[in-house]
Design an enzyme around this catalytic site. Structure first.
Site, PDB file in Angstrom:
ATOM      1  N   CYS A  88      10.551 -23.638  -7.613  1.00 15.87           N
ATOM      2  CA  CYS A  88       9.436 -23.561  -6.669  1.00 15.87           C
ATOM      3  C   CYS A  88       9.660 -22.385  -5.732  1.00 15.87           C
ATOM      4  O   CYS A  88      10.697 -21.723  -5.766  1.00 15.87           O
ATOM      5  CB  CYS A  88       9.299 -24.867  -5.878  1.00 15.87           C
ATOM      6  SG  CYS A  88      10.715 -25.215  -4.814  1.00 15.87           S
ATOM      7  N   CYS A  91      12.856 -22.350  -3.636  1.00 15.88           N
ATOM      8  CA  CYS A  91      14.055 -21.834  -4.303  1.00 15.88           C
ATOM      9  C   CYS A  91      14.170 -20.330  -4.102  1.00 15.88           C
ATOM     10  O   CYS A  91      15.248 -19.797  -3.787  1.00 15.88           O
ATOM     11  CB  CYS A  91      14.012 -22.152  -5.796  1.00 15.88           C
ATOM     12  SG  CYS A  91      14.011 -23.904  -6.205  1.00 15.88           S
ATOM     13  N   ASP A 471      -4.384  15.186   5.150  1.00 19.07           N
ATOM     14  CA  ASP A 471      -3.746  16.494   5.174  1.00 19.07           C
ATOM     15  C   ASP A 471      -4.641  17.464   4.394  1.00 19.07           C
ATOM     16  O   ASP A 471      -5.543  17.033   3.673  1.00 19.07           O
ATOM     17  CB  ASP A 471      -2.357  16.386   4.542  1.00 19.07           C
ATOM     18  CG  ASP A 471      -1.664  17.731   4.472  1.00 19.07           C
ATOM     19  OD1 ASP A 471      -1.665  18.444   5.481  1.00 19.07           O
ATOM     20  OD2 ASP A 471      -1.140  18.063   3.395  1.00 19.07           O
ATOM     21  N   ASP A 659       0.639  15.005   1.444  1.00 19.94           N
ATOM     22  CA  ASP A 659       1.402  15.580   0.343  1.00 19.94           C
ATOM     23  C   ASP A 659       2.453  16.496   0.941  1.00 19.94           C
ATOM     24  O   ASP A 659       2.181  17.234   1.871  1.00 19.94           O
ATOM     25  CB  ASP A 659       0.478  16.379  -0.573  1.00 19.94           C
ATOM     26  CG  ASP A 659       1.248  17.174  -1.607  1.00 19.94           C
ATOM     27  OD1 ASP A 659       1.651  16.570  -2.595  1.00 19.94           O
ATOM     28  OD2 ASP A 659       1.438  18.381  -1.399  1.00 19.94           O
ATOM     29  N   ASP A 663       4.804  15.803   5.500  1.00 20.43           N
ATOM     30  CA  ASP A 663       3.985  14.621   5.752  1.00 20.43           C
ATOM     31  C   ASP A 663       4.791  13.325   5.742  1.00 20.43           C
ATOM     32  O   ASP A 663       4.256  12.268   6.045  1.00 20.43           O
ATOM     33  CB  ASP A 663       2.873  14.515   4.694  1.00 20.43           C
ATOM     34  CG  ASP A 663       1.860  15.641   4.819  1.00 20.43           C
ATOM     35  OD1 ASP A 663       1.610  16.065   5.960  1.00 20.43           O
ATOM     36  OD2 ASP A 663       1.346  16.095   3.792  1.00 20.43           O
TER      37      ASP A 663
END
Length: 781
Positions: A88, A91, A471, A659, A663
């Site tokens: 479950c 766990c 950007d 990118d 950044d």
């Protein structure tokens, strides 16, 4: 004794020697894993000069708290583990908590849908064997993920589930037949016949209890051994006491028997768990095409191979001979063939389609791009949004409430079966299932469209997004800059200025570097990089800088010459200690879907911002072209970071699309972030999603899927809580019997699973998101 200070942020170092990074060839002491991770990132990027030029220590963690975990330190190890004997969500929670306390473990995320754990650790502090031992000490088992092992374990689980379900179902059916005459007895049933049916029921119920109910008793022993509260122990005790009491009544010939209830409860509970497991496997299989791909050949860099048509590429390689097309849909979701010729790179996991190729291996095994994507996919599927974490925190105390209520109801009514009904009917299984299945399917759906989800928490932020910050270079534009014009200001010719510029840019990964011919590069001494500003070095005996006007003015000692602005061109300057040498205008076309993306974002009520390090006039020209009102140019990485932070301080939920290395900090700061697949590794490590095709086409689809996925998660959590709120008092009042409780619990879990398996990306919705995008052939230049 003098106290050490962190070389990065200045805070006291409490554990000397634990966090240490070599900067400029000298080992430096750091206060924590966070500063270590940042310092390693700076060192690996070749930016050690940051520490020579800074005016003060970096902000302390308490002043600049990250919004998500920092990237792992260099050299950290990661692995996906298959978890065995899990029954479950409780766990898995226990496993996660235990592994998080293993010294050296940096991160652990457990996925209930796949029943796998993604663990990252410091190999100097611990190892995989110690991590597996920690799981086994709890009574569970763990294995490093391997497709064949996963298949074998799945087969064993299904076989065991079916056998238990068959035994319980057969026993329940037969016992109900023997119990039926007693229910309708009109006095014709003799004592001998009644006793015979009781003994037959006892014999049939015994294998149901000892074999079919094995998982309940195994879980109960584990819970009692660990001293934790769960639901297996109360259910096992209820079944055991019911069986013992019924067996005593059968032997003595006095009292009531409940063999029919015991068998029926076992059958219904096992049936519900089997259906839940099947649904989890179905959700996990959606990730399998990438996670299961592997090649067992022993390959290494430099090996040469011949790839026949139709054969899958076994490692990342470069084409030496031949021309063909490659199907890279396993990695990017792109179904169209990608042309490959001599000098092109082919990726592990892609399929050679047309002609044979001779290739040289450059990366193999765990170093391939496919393996890296698989690790990120596994990590993303195991992570969870804050809403889900909050629901899991509710489920744990709910278990205690259920157990206390069951005990009180049993004592009040004097009937242990009432207590068992409460335990069964209010089992929070539905709450545990509410989110993992949806999130796993969302990760798979995104992967199939070329979007790599690395942190599931981003889905929640995307659903609530108010602002999108973009950007420019490499994001809105293709990032393939070309030298459009060179303007000289000295006696040097244009070719000589280009050679100087190419020399400085030769070691840089910035998109600007690719605009200058590498063949013209000259040796560079004392190279230095200033993020967001430019590069410096000694070339042919002169100290030269290339970058922004302000950066070059510091060296030249004079203002930059005034030139007319290009419409969509970036401009960088070249200068030495005697003055400005040249200005370079670099052309960069917009990505095909940039304009349509901006229009769609704005039509949905999102505020769009353009934040770029390019010259303000260039940024303004692009903003006018795209219809973006909020824009700012000449921004350093810190200024981008602060820009997003100000929006967040005003209560806005910010999505950052960027990118490149510069950044990375702002991608980490944003509530949700997307990085282009062609960008720098540091940007991708800090981003929540990576667009593997380096195309903006799927951005809107990501927003649509995030909203739908989180809507399903909220519906599931609401249903699970509402069900428990209604079922608990009914069972406590004695209005629901044990087997009716098992049936209701199973129906509740199946309802949640059925909702979780609803389509996340209806074809019409995806078509609407992308149909208005212009074709790639449309020109914006």
């Amino acid at each position: 004794m003098l106290s050490l200070e962190c070389f990065h942020c200045g805070l006291p170092v409490l554990e000397p020697g634990r966090h240490r990074v070599a900067l400029a060839g000298t080992p430096r002491e750091l206060c924590c894993a966070g500063c270590e991770a940042v310092a390693r990132t700076i060192a690996q990027a070749g930016l050690d000069a940051y520490y020579d030029t800074r005016t003060g220590p970096a902000p302390a963690p308490r002043e600049l708290a990250p919004r998500r975990p920092l990237p792992l330190a260099a050299g950290a190890s990661e692995a996906a583990l298959i978890l065995e004997r899990v029954r479950c969500a409780a766990c898995l929670w226990l496993i996660e908590q235990r592994l998080a306390r293993v010294p050296g473990v940096a991160r652990v995320e457990v996925n209930y849908a796949t029943q796998r754990a993604h663990v990252a650790w410091d190999p100097d502090a611990t190892n995989l064997a110690a991590i597996v031992d920690a799981v086994r000490a709890l009574g569970y088992d763990a294995y490093p993920y391997a497709p064949r092992r996963q298949d074998e374990l799945d087969r064993r689980r299904r076989r065991a589930e079916l056998w238990r379900l068959f035994v319980a179902g057969f026993g329940a059916m037969q016992v109900m037949m023997y119990a039926f005459p007693a229910y309708v007895d009109d006095g014709a049933l003799t004592a001998e016949a009644a006793a015979l049916m009781r003994w037959a029921s006892l014999l049939l119920t015994t294998p149901v209890l000892l074999f079919a109910c094995g998982p309940f008793f195994a879980g109960a022993r584990q819970e009692l051994r660990l001293g934790r509260l769960g639901l297996d122990a109360p259910i096992a005790l209820g079944l055991a006491f019911g069986y013992a009491g019924s067996a005593w009544a059968t032997v003595t010939g006095t009292g009531e028997v409940y063999f029919d209830c015991i068998s029926m409860i076992a059958f219904l509970l096992l049936g519900a768990r089997s259906l839940e497991a099947a649904a989890r496997r179905r959700a996990a299989r959606a990730l399998d095409p990438l996670l299961r791909w592997s090649d067992e050949r022993a390959l290494g860099p430099g090996d040469e191979l011949r790839i026949a048509p139709g054969e899958r590429v076994p490692a990342d390689a470069v084409v030496l001979e031949g021309a063909s097309g490659a199907d890279e849909s396993l990695l990017t979701g792109e179904s169209r063939a990608v042309p490959k010729a001599a000098g092109d790179e082919v990726l592990a996991g892609s399929v050679n389609l047309e002609q044979p190729l001779r290739v040289r291996v450059i990366r193999a095994g765990a170093d391939t791009r496919a393996a890296a994507i698989a690790r990120l996919v596994e990590r993303g599927a195991a992570s969870r949004p804050r809403l889900v974490a909050a629901a899991e925190r509710v489920a744990r105390p709910l278990t205690a409430v259920i157990v206390v209520t069951a005990a009180a109801a049993g004592l009040f009514w004097g009937d242990p079966w009432v207590a068992l009904a409460v335990l069964v009917v209010a089992c929070p299984c539905a709450l545990g299932l509410a989110a993992p299945t949806v999130l796993t399917r969302a990760s798979a759906a995104l992967l199939g469209r070329g979007v790599l989800l690395t942190r599931a928490g981003a889905l929640e932020a995307l659903e609530r997004a108010t602002d999108v910050v973009l950007d420019k270079t490499g994001t809105l534009t293709a990032g393939r800059l070309s030298l459009a014009r060179t303007t000289t200001f000295s006696a040097l010719s244009a070719d000589e200025c280009v050679a100087l510029a190419a020399s400085l840019e030769a070691a840089s990964r910035h998109p600007i570097a690719r605009a200058f011919p590498a063949a013209a590069a000259l040796p560079v001494g004392a190279p230095r990089q200033a993020p967001g500003r430019g590069l410096e070095g000694v070339v042919a005996g002169r100290r030269v800088r290339i970058g922004t006007a302000a950066w070059c003015e510091e060296l030249a000692g004079a203002a930059a010459p005034v030139l007319s602005a290009g419409e969509l061109a970036s401009r960088v300057y070249l200068a030495d200690e005697r003055g400005f040498l040249a200005a370079f205008d670099l052309a960069d076309a917009l990505r095909p879907h940039a304009l349509a993306l901006i229009e769609r974002l704005q039509s949905r009520g999102l505020s769009v911002h353009l934040a770029s390090g390019d010259a303000p006039e260039v940024v303004a020209a692009m903003a006018r072209r795209l219809g973006i009102e909020r824009h700012q140019g000449a921004m350093t990485p810190q200024e981008k970071f602060d820009y997003v932070a100000r929006l967040q301080a005003a209560g806005r939920v910010v999505v950052m699309i960027g990118d490149g290395l510069n950044d990375a900090p702002v991608l980490a700061r944003a509530d949700a972030s997307l990085a282009m697949g062609s960008g720098a590794d540091a940007a991708q490590l800090n981003a929540d999603l990576v667009l593997t095709r380096s195309s903006l086409e799927q951005t809107l689809a990501v927003l649509d899927l995030a909203r739908r996925a989180m809507r399903l998660v909220r519906q599931n959590i609401a249903w699970a809580l509402a069900y428990n709120a209604a079922a608990l008092p009914l069972a406590a009042a004695g209005a629901i019997g044990p087997w009716e409780a098992a049936l209701a619990m199973g129906v509740s879990s199946l309802a949640v699973l059925a909702n979780a398996l609803r389509p996340l990306d209806a074809p019409t919705a995806w078509k609407a998101s992308t149909s208005s995008f212009p074709s790639p052939s449309r020109s914006y230049s």
